[in-house]
Design an enzyme around this catalytic site. Sequence first.
Site, PDB file in Angstrom:
ATOM      1  N   LYS A  26      -8.877  -4.088  11.408  1.00  0.00           N
ATOM      2  CA  LYS A  26      -7.568  -3.589  11.854  1.00  0.00           C
ATOM      3  C   LYS A  26      -7.134  -4.293  13.137  1.00  0.00           C
ATOM      4  O   LYS A  26      -5.947  -4.602  13.321  1.00  0.00           O
ATOM      5  CB  LYS A  26      -7.614  -2.074  12.064  1.00  0.00           C
TER       6      LYS A  26
ATOM      7  N   ARG B  59     -11.470  14.191  17.829  1.00  0.00           N
ATOM      8  CA  ARG B  59     -10.474  13.210  17.406  1.00  0.00           C
ATOM      9  C   ARG B  59      -9.082  13.775  17.667  1.00  0.00           C
ATOM     10  O   ARG B  59      -8.901  14.963  17.904  1.00  0.00           O
ATOM     11  CB  ARG B  59     -10.614  12.886  15.910  1.00  0.00           C
TER      12      ARG B  59
ATOM     13  N   GLY C  99       0.822  -1.209   0.000  1.00  0.00           N
ATOM     14  CA  GLY C  99       0.000   0.000   0.000  1.00  0.00           C
ATOM     15  C   GLY C  99       0.853   1.255   0.000  1.00  0.00           C
ATOM     16  O   GLY C  99       0.407   2.329   0.417  1.00  0.00           O
TER      17      GLY C  99
ATOM     18  N   PHE D 199      -1.230   7.686   0.797  1.00  0.00           N
ATOM     19  CA  PHE D 199      -0.838   8.923   1.471  1.00  0.00           C
ATOM     20  C   PHE D 199       0.310   8.701   2.454  1.00  0.00           C
ATOM     21  O   PHE D 199       1.367   9.325   2.351  1.00  0.00           O
ATOM     22  CB  PHE D 199      -2.067   9.502   2.181  1.00  0.00           C
TER      23      PHE D 199
ATOM     24  N   SER E 282      -4.743   0.949  13.973  1.00  0.00           N
ATOM     25  CA  SER E 282      -5.593   2.137  13.925  1.00  0.00           C
ATOM     26  C   SER E 282      -6.245   2.402  15.273  1.00  0.00           C
ATOM     27  O   SER E 282      -6.545   1.463  16.018  1.00  0.00           O
ATOM     28  CB  SER E 282      -6.689   1.920  12.876  1.00  0.00           C
TER      29      SER E 282
ATOM     30  N   GLU F 201      -8.197  -1.409   2.966  1.00  0.00           N
ATOM     31  CA  GLU F 201      -9.349  -0.543   2.706  1.00  0.00           C
ATOM     32  C   GLU F 201      -9.575   0.262   3.983  1.00  0.00           C
ATOM     33  O   GLU F 201      -9.480  -0.285   5.090  1.00  0.00           O
ATOM     34  CB  GLU F 201     -10.585  -1.372   2.369  1.00  0.00           C
ATOM     35  N   THR F 202      -9.876   1.567   3.839  1.00  0.00           N
ATOM     36  CA  THR F 202      -9.764   2.436   5.020  1.00  0.00           C
ATOM     37  C   THR F 202     -11.007   3.248   5.394  1.00  0.00           C
ATOM     38  O   THR F 202     -10.928   4.071   6.296  1.00  0.00           O
ATOM     39  CB  THR F 202      -8.595   3.420   4.836  1.00  0.00           C
TER      40      THR F 202
ATOM     41  N   TYR G  66     -14.377  -1.893   9.720  1.00  0.00           N
ATOM     42  CA  TYR G  66     -12.991  -1.459   9.523  1.00  0.00           C
ATOM     43  C   TYR G  66     -12.175  -1.658  10.793  1.00  0.00           C
ATOM     44  O   TYR G  66     -11.083  -2.237  10.759  1.00  0.00           O
ATOM     45  CB  TYR G  66     -12.949   0.016   9.098  1.00  0.00           C
TER      46      TYR G  66
ATOM     47  N   ALA H  59      -1.188  -1.733   3.361  1.00  0.00           N
ATOM     48  CA  ALA H  59      -2.275  -2.005   2.414  1.00  0.00           C
ATOM     49  C   ALA H  59      -3.564  -2.351   3.148  1.00  0.00           C
ATOM     50  O   ALA H  59      -3.603  -3.296   3.933  1.00  0.00           O
ATOM     51  CB  ALA H  59      -1.882  -3.147   1.481  1.00  0.00           C
TER      52      ALA H  59
END
Length: 379
Positions: A194, A258, A9, A13, A130, A87-88, A190, A85
């Site tokens: 993680k 956050r 991945g 970013f 995460s 999906e986020t 998600y 890598a």
Amino acid sequence: MKKQILITGGAGFIGSNLALRLIEKGHSVTILDNLSKQIHGDNPHVTSPLFQSIQNKVNFIQGSVTSRADLLRAIEGQEVIVHLAAETGTGQSMYQIEQYVNINIGGTAILLDILTNSTHNVRKVVIASSRSIYGEGKYKSDELGDVYPSHRSEADMTAGDFEVKFPGATSPLKLVATDEDSKIHPSSVYGITKQNQEQMVMTVCPTIGIAPVALRYQNVYGPGQSLSNPYTGILSIFSTLIKNEKEINIFEDGKESRDFVFIDDVVDATILGIEQEAADNNVFNVGTGVATDVLTVVNELFTNYQKEVPFKISGNYRLGDIRHNFADISKISSKLGFKPKVSFTAGIAKFAQWVNLQSIKEDKYAESITEMKEKGLFK
């Protein structure tokens, strides 16, 4: 010492920024990335500045972590793997469940299966975990001490009551920093994936002589993040709306918060995880240790763009969203010497300066909200 480092991945970013810094430090970098359209556009050679930034500087392999053949090719000769890598999208994960499980859990399983059952040179795996694995953050109750509230009820949020509750706590709960020993109870698919990635890496690697390191990233932002992908977070979403002179819909009451951590600090923390033996076999939060609410984000963006658009505090909400979470970073500070260098105010200024240089395309945020409404997840 120069290392051969694979970043899965790595055209994304975080990965592209990490790759460029590692190259500066003398490391040799290979990237395996599928150049997802959601992140890189229709033609990455033209539409993806992230891909363009690393294209001729790394050994690039276009492929998927769900392909054993692609992973075998990428792993050859590597000493360190940084597994980014994934999906986020937190919201998207609630209705693209098979996709998130296949990529995040399935891809990690194949990676570990290869490392367990083949000959290779890998000695360390750094997994991008995460803050989403925690779910709701950590709180203190006058009566009960440390508590970990469950997901908020739809009935409460429909009534405009967005704060968390805990059985037996009669006085308001006080938000505190979430440390690595806090309860793990993710509130999205998600987050579940993680958590699973992290647990697999931390469990399997020590049994095969590989040092695992898990980095629980908070909300990462900065120049270079996608402004068209509606799943990259509110800074991109709000910036695109401001630039397109569209109204901003602030969910809940705007006080949800956050921990926003600047990309340069995330890269610094990841390199510490790669290079320092003190990181081995440890899990670390990567954040700033500061909670910032959504209304503050909006006002900072208005200030930096010197432009305001109408906004409404709508009381809308997404099922699966948490109320608050910010990181306790004392462990990574004491063990690895990590200290975030970029404050939210300074980071937003850098981010806004970069956004001002971009051609802003039509955002796809409305489409993502429509999708969530159709699935019954947006209220």
